[in-house]
Design an enzyme around this catalytic site. Structure first.
Site, PDB file in Angstrom:
ATOM      1  N   ASN A   1       0.827  -1.260  -0.142  1.00 28.33           N
ATOM      2  CA  ASN A   1       0.065  -0.568   0.084  1.00 28.33           C
ATOM      3  C   ASN A   1       0.491   1.062   0.018  1.00 28.33           C
ATOM      4  OD1 ASN A   1      -2.454  -1.562  -0.472  1.00 28.33           O
ATOM      5  ND2 ASN A   1      -2.650  -0.772   1.841  1.00 28.33           N
TER       6      ASN A   1
ATOM      7  N   GLU B   1      -2.407  -0.629  -7.778  1.00 22.81           N
ATOM      8  CA  GLU B   1      -4.610  -0.507  -7.275  1.00 22.81           C
ATOM      9  C   GLU B   1      -5.114   0.679  -7.322  1.00 22.81           C
ATOM     10  OE1 GLU B   1      -6.317  -3.312  -4.245  1.00 22.81           O
ATOM     11  OE2 GLU B   1      -4.869  -0.932  -3.028  1.00 22.81           O
TER      12      GLU B   1
ATOM     13  N   TRP C   1     -10.118  -8.121  11.956  1.00 26.57           N
ATOM     14  CA  TRP C   1      -9.186  -7.700  10.511  1.00 26.57           C
ATOM     15  C   TRP C   1      -7.740  -7.650  10.799  1.00 26.57           C
ATOM     16  CZ3 TRP C   1      -6.720  -3.252  10.153  1.00 26.57           C
ATOM     17  CH2 TRP C   1      -5.731  -2.535   8.874  1.00 26.57           C
TER      18      TRP C   1
ATOM     19  N   ARG D   1     -14.757  -3.208   6.371  1.00 24.72           N
ATOM     20  CA  ARG D   1     -14.746  -4.743   5.476  1.00 24.72           C
ATOM     21  C   ARG D   1     -15.628  -5.266   5.608  1.00 24.72           C
ATOM     22  NH1 ARG D   1     -10.859  -1.650   4.967  1.00 24.72           N
ATOM     23  NH2 ARG D   1      -8.857  -2.722   6.012  1.00 24.72           N
TER      24      ARG D   1
ATOM     25  N   ASP E   1      -7.605 -12.409  -4.390  1.00 23.56           N
ATOM     26  CA  ASP E   1      -7.736 -11.256  -3.736  1.00 23.56           C
ATOM     27  C   ASP E   1      -7.675 -11.035  -1.588  1.00 23.56           C
ATOM     28  OD1 ASP E   1      -7.406  -8.176  -2.428  1.00 23.56           O
ATOM     29  OD2 ASP E   1      -9.316  -8.605  -2.538  1.00 23.56           O
TER      30      ASP E   1
ATOM     31  N   HIS F   1      -1.537   2.065   9.370  1.00 22.64           N
ATOM     32  CA  HIS F   1      -2.420   2.444   8.578  1.00 22.64           C
ATOM     33  C   HIS F   1      -2.957   3.771   8.897  1.00 22.64           C
ATOM     34  CE1 HIS F   1      -6.060   0.652   5.452  1.00 22.64           C
ATOM     35  NE2 HIS F   1      -5.719  -0.577   5.433  1.00 22.64           N
TER      36      HIS F   1
ATOM     37  N   SER G   1       2.555  -2.267   5.339  1.00 21.89           N
ATOM     38  CA  SER G   1       4.023  -3.154   5.348  1.00 21.89           C
ATOM     39  C   SER G   1       4.792  -2.646   5.069  1.00 21.89           C
ATOM     40  CB  SER G   1       3.088  -4.582   4.028  1.00 21.89           C
ATOM     41  OG  SER G   1       3.419  -3.779   2.958  1.00 21.89           O
TER      42      SER G   1
HETATM   43  O1  SFD Z   1      -5.829  -4.072   2.513  1.00 18.94           O
HETATM   44  C1  SFD Z   1       5.374  -9.841  20.223  1.00 18.94           C
HETATM   45  N1  SFD Z   1      -1.694  -3.815   6.620  1.00 18.94           N
HETATM   46  C2  SFD Z   1      -1.506  -3.843   4.964  1.00 18.94           C
HETATM   47  N2  SFD Z   1      -0.388  -3.290   4.610  1.00 18.94           N
HETATM   48  C3  SFD Z   1      -0.402  -3.242   2.544  1.00 18.94           C
HETATM   49  O2  SFD Z   1       1.038  -2.880   2.742  1.00 18.94           O
HETATM   50  N3  SFD Z   1      -0.872  -3.372   2.039  1.00 18.94           N
HETATM   51  C4  SFD Z   1      -1.900  -3.836   2.415  1.00 18.94           C
HETATM   52  O3  SFD Z   1      -2.930  -4.273   1.629  1.00 18.94           O
HETATM   53  C5  SFD Z   1      -2.334  -3.950   3.960  1.00 18.94           C
HETATM   54  N4  SFD Z   1      -4.165  -4.395   4.601  1.00 18.94           N
HETATM   55  C6  SFD Z   1      -4.300  -4.956   5.261  1.00 18.94           C
HETATM   56  C7  SFD Z   1      -3.057  -5.340   6.595  1.00 18.94           C
HETATM   57  C8  SFD Z   1      -2.660  -6.207   7.346  1.00 18.94           C
HETATM   58  C9  SFD Z   1      -3.898  -6.922   7.678  1.00 18.94           C
HETATM   59  C10 SFD Z   1      -3.894  -7.619   8.804  1.00 18.94           C
HETATM   60  C11 SFD Z   1      -5.142  -7.325   6.688  1.00 18.94           C
HETATM   61  C12 SFD Z   1      -5.047  -6.764   5.244  1.00 18.94           C
HETATM   62  C13 SFD Z   1      -6.294  -8.159   6.906  1.00 18.94           C
HETATM   63  C14 SFD Z   1      -1.201  -3.988   6.921  1.00 18.94           C
HETATM   64  C15 SFD Z   1       0.308  -3.682   7.697  1.00 18.94           C
HETATM   65  O4  SFD Z   1       0.386  -5.423   7.666  1.00 18.94           O
HETATM   66  C16 SFD Z   1       0.668  -3.607   8.528  1.00 18.94           C
HETATM   67  O5  SFD Z   1       0.828  -2.469   8.755  1.00 18.94           O
HETATM   68  C17 SFD Z   1       2.134  -4.006   9.251  1.00 18.94           C
HETATM   69  O6  SFD Z   1       2.319  -5.418   9.935  1.00 18.94           O
HETATM   70  C18 SFD Z   1       2.842  -3.322  10.166  1.00 18.94           C
HETATM   71  O7  SFD Z   1       3.609  -3.959  10.907  1.00 18.94           O
HETATM   72  P1  SFD Z   1       4.379  -3.614  12.312  1.00 18.94           P
HETATM   73  O8  SFD Z   1       6.107  -4.107  12.028  1.00 18.94           O
HETATM   74  O9  SFD Z   1       4.139  -3.046  12.642  1.00 18.94           O
HETATM   75  O10 SFD Z   1       3.522  -4.857  12.872  1.00 18.94           O
HETATM   76  P2  SFD Z   1       3.412  -6.915  12.465  1.00 18.94           P
HETATM   77  O11 SFD Z   1       3.602  -7.001  11.301  1.00 18.94           O
HETATM   78  O12 SFD Z   1       2.159  -6.878  13.231  1.00 18.94           O
HETATM   79  O13 SFD Z   1       4.179  -7.195  13.489  1.00 18.94           O
HETATM   80  C19 SFD Z   1       4.045  -7.517  14.906  1.00 18.94           C
HETATM   81  C20 SFD Z   1       5.407  -8.627  15.667  1.00 18.94           C
HETATM   82  O14 SFD Z   1       5.309  -8.596  16.942  1.00 18.94           O
HETATM   83  C21 SFD Z   1       5.196  -9.538  17.618  1.00 18.94           C
HETATM   84  N5  SFD Z   1       4.716  -9.591  18.617  1.00 18.94           N
HETATM   85  N6  SFD Z   1       6.567 -10.472  20.094  1.00 18.94           N
HETATM   86  C22 SFD Z   1       7.108 -10.442  21.730  1.00 18.94           C
HETATM   87  N7  SFD Z   1       6.692 -10.398  22.934  1.00 18.94           N
HETATM   88  C23 SFD Z   1       5.306  -9.613  22.652  1.00 18.94           C
HETATM   89  N8  SFD Z   1       4.200  -9.186  23.735  1.00 18.94           N
HETATM   90  C24 SFD Z   1       4.588  -9.151  21.168  1.00 18.94           C
HETATM   91  N9  SFD Z   1       3.159  -9.066  20.843  1.00 18.94           N
HETATM   92  C25 SFD Z   1       3.638  -8.700  19.438  1.00 18.94           C
HETATM   93  C26 SFD Z   1       4.260 -10.647  16.684  1.00 18.94           C
HETATM   94  O15 SFD Z   1       4.327 -12.595  17.253  1.00 18.94           O
HETATM   95  C27 SFD Z   1       4.773  -9.845  15.319  1.00 18.94           C
HETATM   96  O16 SFD Z   1       6.357 -10.946  14.635  1.00 18.94           O
HETATM   97  S1  SFD Z   1      -5.828  -3.473   3.445  1.00 18.94           S
HETATM   98  O17 SFD Z   1      -6.448  -4.344   4.594  1.00 18.94           O
HETATM   99  O18 SFD Z   1      -5.370  -2.514   3.473  1.00 18.94           O
HETATM  100  P1  AMP Z   2      -8.065  -0.906   2.667  1.00 13.16           P
HETATM  101  O1  AMP Z   2      -7.834  -2.364   1.568  1.00 13.16           O
HETATM  102  O2  AMP Z   2      -9.265   0.093   2.678  1.00 13.16           O
HETATM  103  O3  AMP Z   2      -7.248  -1.169   4.266  1.00 13.16           O
HETATM  104  O4  AMP Z   2      -7.376  -0.197   1.195  1.00 13.16           O
HETATM  105  C1  AMP Z   2      -6.024  -0.395   0.881  1.00 13.16           C
HETATM  106  C2  AMP Z   2      -6.122   1.217   0.431  1.00 13.16           C
HETATM  107  O5  AMP Z   2      -6.391   1.324  -0.260  1.00 13.16           O
HETATM  108  C3  AMP Z   2      -5.274   1.992   1.762  1.00 13.16           C
HETATM  109  O6  AMP Z   2      -4.253   2.480   1.081  1.00 13.16           O
HETATM  110  C4  AMP Z   2      -6.590   2.561   1.174  1.00 13.16           C
HETATM  111  O7  AMP Z   2      -7.033   4.253   2.177  1.00 13.16           O
HETATM  112  C5  AMP Z   2      -6.880   3.583   0.185  1.00 13.16           C
HETATM  113  N1  AMP Z   2      -8.664   3.228  -0.157  1.00 13.16           N
HETATM  114  C6  AMP Z   2      -9.527   2.097   0.782  1.00 13.16           C
HETATM  115  N2  AMP Z   2     -11.122   2.843  -0.329  1.00 13.16           N
HETATM  116  C7  AMP Z   2     -10.531   3.171  -0.588  1.00 13.16           C
HETATM  117  C8  AMP Z   2     -10.980   4.948  -1.243  1.00 13.16           C
HETATM  118  N3  AMP Z   2     -12.330   4.825  -1.314  1.00 13.16           N
HETATM  119  N4  AMP Z   2     -10.522   5.845  -1.929  1.00 13.16           N
HETATM  120  C9  AMP Z   2      -9.718   6.284  -2.253  1.00 13.16           C
HETATM  121  N5  AMP Z   2      -8.359   5.452  -1.033  1.00 13.16           N
HETATM  122  C10 AMP Z   2      -8.621   4.385  -0.594  1.00 13.16           C
END
Ligand code: SFD
Ligand code: AMP
Length: 625
Positions: free
Chosen positions: A63, A127, A217, A248, A350, A387, A434
């Site tokens: 993203n 995207e 989520w 969602r 997806d 996010h 990510s």
């Molecule tokens: O579609 C301990 N994310 C998306 N990012 C994207 O780039 N594209 C996407 O498509 C994204 N979407 C999405 C995303 C996440 C999820 C779950 C879905 C969809 C379904 C977001 C990214 O994944 C997110 O921004 C990053 O992963 C954040 O990274 P970070 O490093 O802040 O967190 P992490 O990856 O969750 O890792 C956490 C770690 O900590 C560990 N942990 N370890 C030891 N002791 C403890 N007490 C701990 N507590 C936690 C965990 O095990 C893990 O290793 S979409 O929706 O937009």
């Molecule tokens: P999401 O699947 O909702 O986590 O969104 C994935 C990425 O698309 C994120 O960067 C969001 O900010 C962006 N996004 C989702 N929906 C929209 C929308 N309706 N208009 C603009 N950006 C969006």
């Protein structure tokens, strides 16, 4: 019983907490600088890095990609986008710090083997403006492999749950935790600690209860460890009121990004009305942000919520309309059929890449997305600095980009000496996702190695304090062991509370008083005050958590951590007397944006010794304007 627990002591220089996206980035970068400077690095993850954290199931898009090389966008473009999306509240220096390096991280992903979609000319398939499509089922495995190769598995501790920091005065000196598989208590001594333990889930009662309990989520195993750990160290927090409410696909939480951006789908109410069109006049009420392009995520949510509150639900993602429209653009019948097949495959992939349960729900409810729309809904609140939320630590910006007030020595260092934060753990720098989280991990690790080089002495670790922490952390096992036989049902016992029951109580308080799903995301001062009173009782009872085994011990501490995440959120929502992010939460007693008084950050701090909180306003400064 605690007496049977072996004490394991690990001495290192840089300690990376978490094994997720940011931690993998930190491990890779730290390994590079460590070799040059003869510095030791260790990683601790509560799970196994191959599939830990938010990317465990994979993702279908990256993203954050700026496209700097092709001149597609500038860093300023991204900074403006993020600031508008967060209704004016973001740290330009931090957003720019990540944006200027993020493309190189994406190129590394590709080098390590992640398939990024390409068009016929070999260019990345977008995207949306900032997002790239990937075949990302194995995204985390690929990234973890690179981290493990860089650091060597001897320096990686998996299935060790971190609870508390070890402090030497105002400097962090390490961390303590326990193995989730063996009777081992861990003491990590370090000169610098980087916190990347993710965001927080299940603070609020989820929509999925009963047979769907646990489905969320964001990953349910990210339980607020980052917030708890940094609060206990005394680190200043920022934007803890900025929760994220993602819209969602209902019940299995499939993300909507690909549908809105790639397939260009509309969302409609049950009567066919499109809230983004029918309610666009409402946007004028929300300051300069209502006219931003794209419309901020919370305002998009809010327009849909208004429809639901008026009884116009369910809200549907018009998948069938979107797919047919793209396919029908093909004039030739054969090509149209081929296109339709391609689109169907993309729609299923997806979710299969990222949220498998959504594909299962479609299959089990006979949904063919090319024929039938699917319900979408605003989910329960999550805490995620990476996010479209913003909660996390207040960290130093880089010297060249940060205003003087935002620079305190080392990029991404918190207000505590030697303690760094990244990814979901660092605040006010949303939209890193990510790729940006991994990038921020790289930035934080380089700075942490520099800190160790400048501060080579090992801070003092007080053994008596560690023994005290050990006793506190293992206490739930003692309470259960000593008392579970006193009642016929171990779940019902006046001497302890099991973690699941504790979690239900927390979620109910937050849901009903702090603007969760059942209160339509609305709260007010009297509601928050009542919620605080109930949280205080829960704080008292946290001393009585009981654990039957190691797994439950982890559950106990996850819930204590959730409780602190809940409290810092509630207090910050109470402090900010306005509604700045309608669609995330609404303050019914201050139902408007107030640019004059509240265009600022709200920062919070906890003093673990006195148990006192401190709240303050911090001005928004930028070198970009
Ligand atoms: O579609 C301990 N994310 C998306 N990012 C994207 O780039 N594209 C996407 O498509 C994204 N979407 C999405 C995303 C996440 C999820 C779950 C879905 C969809 C379904 C977001 C990214 O994944 C997110 O921004 C990053 O992963 C954040 O990274 P970070 O490093 O802040 O967190 P992490 O990856 O969750 O890792 C956490 C770690 O900590 C560990 N942990 N370890 C030891 N002791 C403890 N007490 C701990 N507590 C936690 C965990 O095990 C893990 O290793 S979409 O929706 O937009
Ligand atoms: P999401 O699947 O909702 O986590 O969104 C994935 C990425 O698309 C994120 O960067 C969001 O900010 C962006 N996004 C989702 N929906 C929209 C929308 N309706 N208009 C603009 N950006 C969006």
């Amino acid at each position: 019983m605690p007496a049977e627990f072996e004490n394991v002591v690990v001495e290192t220089d840089v300690l990376i907490l978490g094994g997720g996206m940011s931690a993998c980035g930190a491990a890779i970068e730290a390994a590079y600088w460590a070799k040059k400077n003869n510095v030791k690095v260790a990683v601790v993850d509560k799970a196994a890095m191959d599939r830990s954290g938010a990317v465990a199931m994979g993702l279908s898009a990256i993203n954050q990609y700026i496209g700097l090389k092709d001149g597609q966008n500038s860093i300023e473009d991204y900074v403006n986008y993020v600031k508008q999306d967060l209704m004016g509240i973001a740290r330009d220096d931090l957003v720019a710090s990540i944006a200027r390096h993020v493309d190189s991280s994406v190129h590394l992903f590709e080098k390590w083997g992640l398939p990024i979609w390409k068009d016929a000319d070999g260019k990345y398939v977008h995207e949306g403006r900032w997002q790239l499509m990937i075949n990302g089922e194995s995204y985390k495995v690929i990234v973890a492999e690179a981290a493990k190769n860089a650091l060597g598995t001897d320096n990686i501790y998996e299935r060790v749950f971190i609870v508390d920091p070890i402090m030497d005065g105002d400097r962090v000196a390490g961390a303590v935790g326990f193995s989730t598989r063996e009777n081992k208590f861990y003491t990590f001594k370090a000169k610098a600690v980087i916190c990347g333990m993710g965001g927080a889930v299940h603070i609020f009662k989820p929509r999925s209860t009963g047979e769907g309990l646990g489905r969320a989520w964001y990953p349910p195993w990210n339980s607020g460890s980052s917030t708890y750990f940094t609060l206990m160290a005394g680190a200043e927090q920022t934007c803890q009121e900025v929760r994220f409410i993602p819209v969602r696909f209902k019940d299995a939480y499939g993300p909507v990004g690909a549908w809105f951006l790639l397939f260009k789908s509309r969302a409609c109410n049950a009567f066919g009305g499109e809230y983004m069109v029918e309610r666009k006049d409402e946007l004028a009420n929300w300051g300069p942000y209502g006219s931003a392009k794209p419309i901020p995520a919370n305002l998009r949510n809010y327009l849909g919520m208004l429809d639901v509150m008026e009884g116009k639900g369910p809200i549907y993602m018009r998948t069938e309309e979107a797919i047919q429209k793209i396919a029908n653009a093909e004039t030739d019948d054969k090509k149209r059929k081929k296109k339709l097949k391609e689109l169907e495959a993309e729609a299923w992939e997806d979710f299969l890449d990222m949220t498998i349960s959504q594909a299962l729900l479609w299959a089990s409810t006979n949904v063919a997305p090319e024929e039938k729309p699917s319900e979408i809904a605003a989910a329960e609140p999550y805490f995620i600095g990476s996010h479209s939320g913003a909660s996390g630590c207040w960290v130093s910006g880089p010297k060249d980009l940060a205003p003087d007030e935002y620079f305190f020595g080392y990029t991404n260092m918190t207000t505590v000496k030697g303690l760094f934060a990244m990814g979901d753990a660092s605040g006010a720098s949303s939209h890193k996702f990510s790729s940006g989280s991994l990038t921020e991990g790289r930035i934080a690790a380089k700075a942490a190695v520099a800190f160790v080089v400048d501060n080579p002495e090992q801070p003092n670790v007080d053994d008596a304090k560690v023994a005290e922490l050990r006793e506190k952390i293992l206490k739930p096992l003692v309470l259960f062991e000593e008392n579970s036989g006193k009642t016929t049902d171990p779940d019902t016992n006046p001497n302890y509370i099991r973690p699941k029951m504790f979690m239900f109580r927390l979620q109910k308080i937050m849901d009903e008083y702090c603007g969760g799903v059942t209160s339509q995301f609305i709260t007010s001062k009297p509601m928050l005050e009542k919620g605080q009173e109930l949280l205080d009782f829960l704080q008292e009872d946290s001393d009585k958590l009981g654990a039957e085994n190691l797994h439950e011990l982890m559950r106990c501490w996850e819930n204590v951590q959730r409780l602190f995440q809940a409290e810092v959120h509630l207090r910050t929502v109470m402090f900010r007397e306005e509604t700045r992010w309608p669609g995330y939460y609404m303050r019914s007693d201050f139902m408007a944006i107030d640019e004059d008084n509240w265009k600022c950050f709200v920062n919070a701090k906890y003093d673990a010794a006195s148990k006192e909180w401190e709240m303050k306003k911090v001005p928004i400064l930028s070198k970009f304007e």
